[in-house]
Design a protein around this motif. Sequence first.
Motif, PDB file in Angstrom:
ATOM      1  N   GLU A 318      41.042  -5.554  39.845  1.00 51.15           N
ATOM      2  CA  GLU A 318      41.658  -4.736  40.882  1.00 51.15           C
ATOM      3  C   GLU A 318      43.174  -4.893  40.917  1.00 51.15           C
ATOM      4  O   GLU A 318      43.909  -3.940  41.148  1.00 51.15           O
ATOM      5  N   GLN A 319      43.660  -6.132  40.681  1.00 50.99           N
ATOM      6  CA  GLN A 319      45.106  -6.353  40.705  1.00 50.99           C
ATOM      7  C   GLN A 319      45.797  -5.546  39.606  1.00 50.99           C
ATOM      8  O   GLN A 319      46.842  -4.934  39.833  1.00 50.99           O
ATOM      9  N   GLU A 320      45.194  -5.548  38.425  1.00 50.68           N
ATOM     10  CA  GLU A 320      45.779  -4.781  37.328  1.00 50.68           C
ATOM     11  C   GLU A 320      45.628  -3.285  37.571  1.00 50.68           C
ATOM     12  O   GLU A 320      46.524  -2.508  37.264  1.00 50.68           O
ATOM     13  N   ALA A 326      50.294   2.169  40.388  1.00 54.64           N
ATOM     14  CA  ALA A 326      51.643   2.236  40.942  1.00 54.64           C
ATOM     15  C   ALA A 326      52.656   2.610  39.872  1.00 54.64           C
ATOM     16  O   ALA A 326      53.627   3.323  40.126  1.00 54.64           O
ATOM     17  N   GLU A 327      52.428   2.144  38.656  1.00 59.33           N
ATOM     18  CA  GLU A 327      53.383   2.354  37.578  1.00 59.33           C
ATOM     19  C   GLU A 327      53.277   3.741  36.968  1.00 59.33           C
ATOM     20  O   GLU A 327      54.262   4.346  36.575  1.00 59.33           O
ATOM     21  N   ASN A 354      44.873   2.806  27.636  1.00 57.11           N
ATOM     22  CA  ASN A 354      45.561   1.788  28.440  1.00 57.11           C
ATOM     23  C   ASN A 354      45.383   0.379  27.901  1.00 57.11           C
ATOM     24  O   ASN A 354      45.814  -0.584  28.527  1.00 57.11           O
ATOM     25  N   GLY A 355      44.753   0.214  26.732  1.00 59.07           N
ATOM     26  CA  GLY A 355      44.709  -1.088  26.080  1.00 59.07           C
ATOM     27  C   GLY A 355      43.358  -1.778  26.107  1.00 59.07           C
ATOM     28  O   GLY A 355      43.202  -2.831  25.494  1.00 59.07           O
ATOM     29  N   TYR A 356      42.362  -1.210  26.783  1.00 60.04           N
ATOM     30  CA  TYR A 356      41.055  -1.846  26.849  1.00 60.04           C
ATOM     31  C   TYR A 356      40.139  -1.333  25.735  1.00 60.04           C
ATOM     32  O   TYR A 356      40.196  -0.159  25.347  1.00 60.04           O
ATOM     33  N   CYS A 357      39.293  -2.234  25.256  1.00 63.29           N
ATOM     34  CA  CYS A 357      38.285  -1.876  24.270  1.00 63.29           C
ATOM     35  C   CYS A 357      36.982  -2.570  24.653  1.00 63.29           C
ATOM     36  O   CYS A 357      36.992  -3.775  24.982  1.00 63.29           O
ATOM     37  N   GLN A 432      54.046  -9.564  28.469  1.00 62.93           N
ATOM     38  CA  GLN A 432      53.429 -10.499  29.397  1.00 62.93           C
ATOM     39  C   GLN A 432      52.025 -10.020  29.734  1.00 62.93           C
ATOM     40  O   GLN A 432      51.848  -8.875  30.150  1.00 62.93           O
ATOM     41  N   PRO A 433      51.008 -10.845  29.544  1.00 66.77           N
ATOM     42  CA  PRO A 433      49.614 -10.423  29.782  1.00 66.77           C
ATOM     43  C   PRO A 433      49.430  -9.860  31.186  1.00 66.77           C
ATOM     44  O   PRO A 433      50.002 -10.356  32.159  1.00 66.77           O
ATOM     45  N   GLY A 434      48.609  -8.795  31.273  1.00 62.88           N
ATOM     46  CA  GLY A 434      48.321  -8.200  32.565  1.00 62.88           C
ATOM     47  C   GLY A 434      49.266  -7.100  32.966  1.00 62.88           C
ATOM     48  O   GLY A 434      49.058  -6.427  33.965  1.00 62.88           O
ATOM     49  N   GLN A 435      50.341  -6.898  32.189  1.00 66.65           N
ATOM     50  CA  GLN A 435      51.291  -5.844  32.503  1.00 66.65           C
ATOM     51  C   GLN A 435      51.177  -4.735  31.470  1.00 66.65           C
ATOM     52  O   GLN A 435      50.962  -4.977  30.298  1.00 66.65           O
ATOM     53  N   LEU A 436      51.316  -3.511  31.916  1.00 68.96           N
ATOM     54  CA  LEU A 436      51.300  -2.363  31.027  1.00 68.96           C
ATOM     55  C   LEU A 436      52.375  -1.402  31.484  1.00 68.96           C
ATOM     56  O   LEU A 436      52.496  -1.112  32.667  1.00 68.96           O
ATOM     57  N   ASN A 437      53.174  -0.946  30.526  1.00 67.45           N
ATOM     58  CA  ASN A 437      54.305  -0.108  30.884  1.00 67.45           C
ATOM     59  C   ASN A 437      54.084   1.311  30.391  1.00 67.45           C
ATOM     60  O   ASN A 437      53.327   1.548  29.458  1.00 67.45           O
ATOM     61  N   LEU A 438      54.747   2.260  31.018  1.00 65.58           N
ATOM     62  CA  LEU A 438      54.726   3.633  30.527  1.00 65.58           C
ATOM     63  C   LEU A 438      55.182   3.724  29.084  1.00 65.58           C
ATOM     64  O   LEU A 438      54.967   4.727  28.411  1.00 65.58           O
ATOM     65  N   THR A 439      55.825   2.670  28.611  1.00 64.42           N
ATOM     66  CA  THR A 439      56.224   2.549  27.221  1.00 64.42           C
ATOM     67  C   THR A 439      55.134   3.013  26.271  1.00 64.42           C
ATOM     68  O   THR A 439      55.385   3.634  25.253  1.00 64.42           O
ATOM     69  N   TYR A 440      53.917   2.721  26.601  1.00 60.74           N
ATOM     70  CA  TYR A 440      52.834   2.908  25.638  1.00 60.74           C
ATOM     71  C   TYR A 440      52.280   4.328  25.615  1.00 60.74           C
ATOM     72  O   TYR A 440      51.518   4.673  24.721  1.00 60.74           O
ATOM     73  N   PHE A 441      52.649   5.154  26.577  1.00 61.87           N
ATOM     74  CA  PHE A 441      52.047   6.476  26.625  1.00 61.87           C
ATOM     75  C   PHE A 441      52.921   7.505  25.907  1.00 61.87           C
ATOM     76  O   PHE A 441      53.326   8.508  26.455  1.00 61.87           O
ATOM     77  N   ALA A 442      53.184   7.228  24.639  1.00 69.92           N
ATOM     78  CA  ALA A 442      54.043   8.108  23.851  1.00 69.92           C
ATOM     79  C   ALA A 442      53.432   9.477  23.673  1.00 69.92           C
ATOM     80  O   ALA A 442      54.123  10.492  23.671  1.00 69.92           O
ATOM     81  N   GLY A 443      52.123   9.540  23.509  1.00 70.51           N
ATOM     82  CA  GLY A 443      51.465  10.819  23.289  1.00 70.51           C
ATOM     83  C   GLY A 443      51.650  11.768  24.457  1.00 70.51           C
ATOM     84  O   GLY A 443      51.792  12.970  24.279  1.00 70.51           O
ATOM     85  N   GLN A 444      51.667  11.227  25.691  1.00 74.91           N
ATOM     86  CA  GLN A 444      51.807  12.067  26.870  1.00 74.91           C
ATOM     87  C   GLN A 444      53.265  12.349  27.212  1.00 74.91           C
ATOM     88  O   GLN A 444      53.588  13.384  27.764  1.00 74.91           O
ATOM     89  N   LEU A 445      54.153  11.421  26.874  1.00 77.09           N
ATOM     90  CA  LEU A 445      55.538  11.537  27.304  1.00 77.09           C
ATOM     91  C   LEU A 445      56.480  11.961  26.185  1.00 77.09           C
ATOM     92  O   LEU A 445      57.673  12.039  26.368  1.00 77.09           O
ATOM     93  N   GLY A 446      55.949  12.219  24.993  1.00 77.06           N
ATOM     94  CA  GLY A 446      56.799  12.644  23.893  1.00 77.06           C
ATOM     95  C   GLY A 446      57.672  11.531  23.374  1.00 77.06           C
ATOM     96  O   GLY A 446      58.810  11.751  22.959  1.00 77.06           O
ATOM     97  N   GLY A 447      57.174  10.304  23.386  1.00 73.52           N
ATOM     98  CA  GLY A 447      57.965   9.164  22.971  1.00 73.52           C
ATOM     99  C   GLY A 447      58.007   8.983  21.470  1.00 73.52           C
ATOM    100  O   GLY A 447      57.337   9.656  20.706  1.00 73.52           O
TER     101      GLY A 447
END
Length: 518
Positions: A318-320, A326-327, A354-357, A432-447
């Motif tokens: 739940e914390q993650e 929020a992010e 989002n990084g889960y498998c 840092q474990p447990g953190q995920l940034n918008l950095t990773y959503f290149a496909g959606q944000l055109g990164g």
Amino acid sequence: MRWRIRLLACLSLSIAGLLAGISCRENSIENQPEEAHAGASLPLPRTEQHGASQRAWLGGKGNAGDSGCCSARLKLPLSHEPAWEWSYSAAEFSDANLNSLLHYDGRLFTSAYCPQIAVLNTTDGRQLDNSVRYAPLGGGLETGREYFTSMYLNPNGLLLGCDNLGRRYCWQASGSELALRWLRSGKADKNFLGVPVPGLSIATFNEGLEAMKLEDGSRAWGVPVLLRNRRFRDNSNMVASDSGRLLWCSGYGDMEAFDGASGKPLWAAAGVAAMRNLALDPAGEHAYIAYQNELLECRSLEDGRLLWDFDWSAQIPEQERAALQAEMGPEELYRARVAGLSASADSVVLSLYNGYCFSLSSAGTLQWKLRSDSMLYDALLLENAVLLTQFAAIPRSEQRRLAQGDKPLLLPPWPGLRSRLKEAQIDVPDYQPGQLNLTYFAGQLGGVALAVRVAALDPVTGAELDSHEYDIDFRVGPVPAYNMLVAGGGRRLGETFKASSKEPRILQAFDWLEWEGT
């Protein structure tokens, strides 16, 4: 190897002769008559071996049975030098990334939103062909306005294609040449699907299905799809079993099964939410449907019965979950993004952007879960490993802020990534474990991708066995092709900071697979 400069000024005489029956006076594809070009009788289905499988691996989605599982063994440790590399420039082929990469009988077929199709030798990357295959409507080709939207392979050696006008092509891919067998005009709203129904190929359109005979492209049958939501095209997907049973699932969760030979409806069901991915088990008995509401279902392909389901929302702390929401804004933004779904006879692997498998048994029991330090692209099931493809990227909107030394973005501590950032004088702290940034959503944000990594996991425990970091951007694949795993289609990663469209696109092949047969 470098591609030879394409000849845009002409088509081959053989194609021109085949297309003579199509009127050059019509400006609209819907006004064109249904013309087919007769060819020799279809070849008998061939037995292709890839790993222990008796079916050819036809493309990036998976094997002919749509399970997404490759039964070859992964060679460990992984070699870190490509067996071969191939590149193309805008002048030689296209200024776009590849949109298709298919394997059949030791050859790779590809296009890149252009009027050409290229053929590569799987063993050494040698270019066997690079020709304009698009059929002009009259006054020749206007560069940039004629292109193939998709291509599919049939197990009997036929390459099927669809262009931007909805026309459907069929070439003989087995043999020494890529010879056109027939061309059919069609509606531009149709999506051409190459599901391996014996003797047929399937097109979907706004309200139904249409089956075409592979022999000449003529209509075999057509059926409407009449479920509670009739918007057929949005995120719809289809798979086919070796027995010829079709399963269609809409982006809204409606599903319907058909007999592929006749188009007869077999059963229908309403899903629990919007469908995000679809796969079959290798035997073609069970269908796996991943939904937007974080639920994975297993259903009988014979009658649609629900056999089990898995709620992966309970697997994210739940914390993650609160931090992710929020992010990233609305919760739907991340939970709807299913990266990949593949099934072997014994297990099912579900990967999320989002990084889960998650790995589940064929009975629906959770075997292990993994939280990656990056975005996930896909998870490929092999006989002795799960090959997890990972991404790290910086959205274009964040690059200037990062270069100005403002609040840094979090990225995984991969050596190749660190080296490239250092060369560009960009300092990013370790992940840092447990953190995920918008950095990773290149496909959606055109990164822009900064790093692409594959991790070989133990299929029983999920523990990492080995890894490899690509030095190219990643647009298609990985596609198994005999003993090679081929991937790429983007630019070399060191060039991404230049933001130049003139840099060539790259494909790399690695000798990573052990297969049986000749």
